[in-house]
Design a protein around this motif. Structure first.
Motif, PDB file in Angstrom:
ATOM      1  N   GLY A   1       1.499  -8.772  -1.747  1.00 16.34           N
ATOM      2  CA  GLY A   1       2.710  -8.508  -2.501  1.00 16.34           C
ATOM      3  C   GLY A   1       3.825  -8.118  -1.563  1.00 16.34           C
ATOM      4  O   GLY A   1       3.626  -7.325  -0.643  1.00 16.34           O
ATOM      5  N   SER A   2       5.000  -8.688  -1.804  1.00 20.78           N
ATOM      6  CA  SER A   2       6.118  -8.382  -0.916  1.00 20.78           C
ATOM      7  C   SER A   2       7.419  -8.421  -1.698  1.00 20.78           C
ATOM      8  O   SER A   2       7.662  -9.327  -2.490  1.00 20.78           O
ATOM      9  CB  SER A   2       6.155  -9.414   0.226  1.00 20.78           C
ATOM     10  OG  SER A   2       7.372  -9.317   0.942  1.00 20.78           O
ATOM     11  N   THR A   3       8.260  -7.433  -1.466  1.00 17.69           N
ATOM     12  CA  THR A   3       9.601  -7.423  -2.018  1.00 17.69           C
ATOM     13  C   THR A   3      10.523  -6.791  -1.001  1.00 17.69           C
ATOM     14  O   THR A   3      10.089  -5.949  -0.207  1.00 17.69           O
ATOM     15  CB  THR A   3       9.681  -6.675  -3.367  1.00 17.69           C
ATOM     16  OG1 THR A   3      11.045  -6.669  -3.818  1.00 17.69           O
ATOM     17  CG2 THR A   3       9.192  -5.249  -3.236  1.00 17.69           C
TER      18      THR A   3
ATOM     19  N   TYR B   1      -6.077  -6.004   0.567  1.00 20.34           N
ATOM     20  CA  TYR B   1      -4.822  -5.767  -0.134  1.00 20.34           C
ATOM     21  C   TYR B   1      -3.716  -5.498   0.875  1.00 20.34           C
ATOM     22  O   TYR B   1      -3.843  -4.635   1.732  1.00 20.34           O
ATOM     23  CB  TYR B   1      -4.954  -4.566  -1.081  1.00 20.34           C
ATOM     24  CG  TYR B   1      -5.845  -4.838  -2.269  1.00 20.34           C
ATOM     25  CD1 TYR B   1      -7.223  -4.958  -2.121  1.00 20.34           C
ATOM     26  CD2 TYR B   1      -5.301  -4.998  -3.538  1.00 20.34           C
ATOM     27  CE1 TYR B   1      -8.027  -5.237  -3.211  1.00 20.34           C
ATOM     28  CE2 TYR B   1      -6.101  -5.263  -4.626  1.00 20.34           C
ATOM     29  CZ  TYR B   1      -7.467  -5.381  -4.457  1.00 20.34           C
ATOM     30  OH  TYR B   1      -8.265  -5.657  -5.533  1.00 20.34           O
ATOM     31  N   SER B   2      -2.655  -6.247   0.742  1.00 22.11           N
ATOM     32  CA  SER B   2      -1.544  -6.099   1.672  1.00 22.11           C
ATOM     33  C   SER B   2      -0.247  -6.051   0.879  1.00 22.11           C
ATOM     34  O   SER B   2       0.103  -6.995   0.187  1.00 22.11           O
ATOM     35  CB  SER B   2      -1.537  -7.278   2.652  1.00 22.11           C
ATOM     36  OG  SER B   2      -0.497  -7.143   3.588  1.00 22.11           O
ATOM     37  N   LEU B   3       0.464  -4.942   0.972  1.00 20.26           N
ATOM     38  CA  LEU B   3       1.711  -4.755   0.242  1.00 20.26           C
ATOM     39  C   LEU B   3       2.815  -4.404   1.213  1.00 20.26           C
ATOM     40  O   LEU B   3       2.630  -3.578   2.109  1.00 20.26           O
ATOM     41  CB  LEU B   3       1.570  -3.640  -0.803  1.00 20.26           C
ATOM     42  CG  LEU B   3       0.500  -3.863  -1.875  1.00 20.26           C
ATOM     43  CD1 LEU B   3       0.321  -2.613  -2.732  1.00 20.26           C
ATOM     44  CD2 LEU B   3       0.870  -5.050  -2.743  1.00 20.26           C
TER      45      LEU B   3
ATOM     46  N   ASN C   1      -3.456  -2.488   3.416  1.00 16.97           N
ATOM     47  CA  ASN C   1      -2.420  -2.543   4.443  1.00 16.97           C
ATOM     48  C   ASN C   1      -1.071  -2.352   3.764  1.00 16.97           C
ATOM     49  O   ASN C   1      -0.678  -3.172   2.943  1.00 16.97           O
ATOM     50  CB  ASN C   1      -2.507  -3.895   5.140  1.00 16.97           C
ATOM     51  CG  ASN C   1      -1.597  -3.989   6.332  1.00 16.97           C
ATOM     52  OD1 ASN C   1      -0.957  -3.018   6.695  1.00 16.97           O
ATOM     53  ND2 ASN C   1      -1.553  -5.149   6.930  1.00 16.97           N
ATOM     54  N   LEU C   2      -0.386  -1.266   4.069  1.00 24.40           N
ATOM     55  CA  LEU C   2       0.882  -0.957   3.416  1.00 24.40           C
ATOM     56  C   LEU C   2       1.991  -0.886   4.457  1.00 24.40           C
ATOM     57  O   LEU C   2       1.851  -0.216   5.473  1.00 24.40           O
ATOM     58  CB  LEU C   2       0.792   0.394   2.687  1.00 24.40           C
ATOM     59  CG  LEU C   2      -0.390   0.579   1.731  1.00 24.40           C
ATOM     60  CD1 LEU C   2      -0.393   1.992   1.168  1.00 24.40           C
ATOM     61  CD2 LEU C   2      -0.346  -0.454   0.624  1.00 24.40           C
TER      62      LEU C   2
END
Lengths: 230, 300
Positions: free
Chosen positions: B204-206, B223-225, B287-288
């Protein structure tokens, strides 16, 4: 009419000076007016407009993953990560790209030195992020392509020129959405560039800068697909 | 006299009834006529895993999965200058591909007049591709091998989904609820909201939107955000087992989950705030990333 060069007039020189602004969508009525009366300049203008139209007609393709490596190598070779050198100044020093072989050789020596002396443990190796933050590995992978240069920044600039020329045909709410996204992306590009000037080794800023350029290219490409009535 | 009075009474009674009937017909005829001209209901027989595409400019698109080898499509337009083109491949027999495209007959048509709404029931396993430029998209109870949803200004809501999901909206919000499989969600100015995913892989990316993640991290999940300037809130149960890599350059990192901090080798000098650690046995990977926003990890 004053004749300055062979067949060239003062109007032709003024045409050249204002041509870029005209192609970027700025108000430059002299350009088309002069082209109507000057065959030489008319041909130039028609060629540029044909190039722009042909570029728009090209199929949109996702750049390969090696594109980001090219950009990284290009930025690195241009000194974008060096201290006391502004990002844009370093980028403009792409005269290095005209001499790829010696630059590549020098860069390989630097990389070899990094590999021999740098610590082996990179926590980012465990990251699943798409853009690697390891300068050594990405440099090795990209050195072979140094000189070709993705010129991502140039691509984005050209896309933006075309977008500005056509944005008036977009529906107001659609245009507003794109404008807001471009504002957000431009802000991130500026901030990341500033960060890299202060901290050239800031891998997070580096990753975000590349991502912002990539996203901006995607947004502009998306915007160019839409015209009123499409 | 009485007869004349009775006739007058009957006459008076007949008039209101007649007027009422006419009035009812007038009131009902509008929507009835509108329904006949603006809404279309079609059913297509399909092969087991058809490919369905929808290209629309404005309006709502709703897609639900069902266990029939059929596509049931109901679509309606506001303006008579808008039509929906339907292409079925092959033209005879069960369809392998069905393309729905909203077509403007009048290129000068603007705004709400361009609206076309779709409601589709499609077979499970359909390969789905939806583009709704300024309209919202909603997908419910669906299983798809390869599902793509794109919008510019519209919001996207996907719930109870299984499969590979790619979602992108330039300015709209994205909500992913109870998804499993693989999920990718991207926006520039929109918010991302993930609720109870059981995906093996989630991206997810914004850029300037906010990210809210509510749920557990399944064993083996990746999970990568990433967000640039918005805030990121992770709400997970105390039983969540994950290995965390969190980093922000100018923002803040706030963590309430007890962590076993991992030893990190020397990294280049940076003003970044980072946290590398393990909660419980670290069975999932999280991964944040944020540049200037705040990352908050809290127990739910």
């Amino acid at each position: 009419m004053n004749e300055i060069g062979q067949g060239r007039t003062a109007g032709c020189y003024r045409f050249e000076l204002e041509l870029q602004a005209y192609m970027e969508g700025e108000d430059a009525p002299f350009v088309p007016a002069h082209a109507r009366g000057c065959v030489f300049c008319r041909v130039i203008l028609e060629d540029l407009e044909a190039l722009r139209a042909a570029a728009l007609a090209l199929p949109l393709e996702e750049p390969s993953p090696s594109v980001w490596s090219y950009v990284h190598a290009q930025l690195q070779a241009a000194g974008a990560f060096a201290e006391k050198v502004s990002f844009w100044d370093g980028f403009r020093q792409l005269g290095l790209l005209r001499r790829p072989i010696p630059v590549a050789a020098f860069a390989c020596m630097v990389v070899l030195g990094c590999l021999l002396t740098a610590p082996q443990d990179y926590p980012e190796l465990d990251m699943t992020s798409q853009v690697s933050a390891l300068p050594a590995r990405s440099a090795v992978r990209s050195m072979a392509f140094l000189g070709e240069g993705a010129a991502l920044e140039q691509v984005v600039r050209e896309l933006e020129v075309t977008f500005r020329a056509r944005e008036s045909s977009l529906a107001p709410d659609l245009k507003a959405t794109y404008e807001n996204s471009l504002i957000s992306l431009d802000a991130s590009i500026r901030e990341c560039s500033d960060s890299l000037q202060r901290e050239p080794e800031n891998s997070l800023a580096h990753d975000y800068l590349l991502a912002a350029y990539s996203q901006k290219a995607e947004v502009l490409s998306s915007a160019l697909e839409f015209d009123e009535g499409r | 006299m009485a007869d004349r009075r009775e006739q007058k009474t009957k006459k008076r009674g007949a008039i209101p009834y007649g007027q009422g009937l006419v009035l009812c017909l007038l009131v009902l005829s509008g929507p009835l006529v509108a329904a006949d001209t603006n809404r279309t209901d079609k059913t297509f027989e399909t092969s087991p895993n058809p490919r369905i595409t929808v290209a629309n400019a404005r309006g709502q698109i709703l897609v639900r999965g069902w266990d029939k080898a059929q596509v049931h499509a109901v679509y309606g337009v506001i303006s008579p200058h808008v039509e929906v083109d339907t292409e079925v491949v092959p033209p005879n027999g069960p369809a392998d591909k069905i393309h729905f495209a909203t077509h403007l007959l009048d290129p000068l048509l603007t705004g709400r007049d361009q609206t076309a709404d779709y409601s589709l029931d499609v077979p499970m396993g359909t390969n789905l591709e939806i583009r709704n430029t300024q309209g919202n998209v909603r997908i419910e109870r669906f299983q798809g091998d390869d599902t793509t949803v794109e919008s510019v200004g519209g919001s996207i809501l996907v719930s109870d989904f299984t499969g590979h999901l790619f979602v992108r909206s330039v300015g709209g919000n994205i909500d992913i609820i109870r998804a499993s499989g693989r999920v990718e969600a991207y926006s520039i100015t929109g918010d991302l909201h993930f609720v109870s995913p059981t995906t093996s892989k989630l991206r997810g990316s914004t850029t300037s939107g906010r990210i809210l993640f509510e749920g557990d991290f399944p064993d083996g999940g990746d999970y990568s955000l990433s967000e640039y300037s918005g805030d990121m809130d992770i709400l997970c149960p105390p039983s969540a087992s994950f290995e965390l890599s969190a980093k922000t350059d100018r923002g803040k990192l706030q963590n309430e989950m007890p962590m076993t901090i991992r030893h990190q080798a020397a990294t280049p000098l940076s003003s970044a705030n980072s946290l590398f650690g393990t909660h419980l046995t670290g069975k999932a990977t999280v991964n944040l990333r944020s540049f200037s926003g705040t990352i908050r990890i809290r127990q739910r």
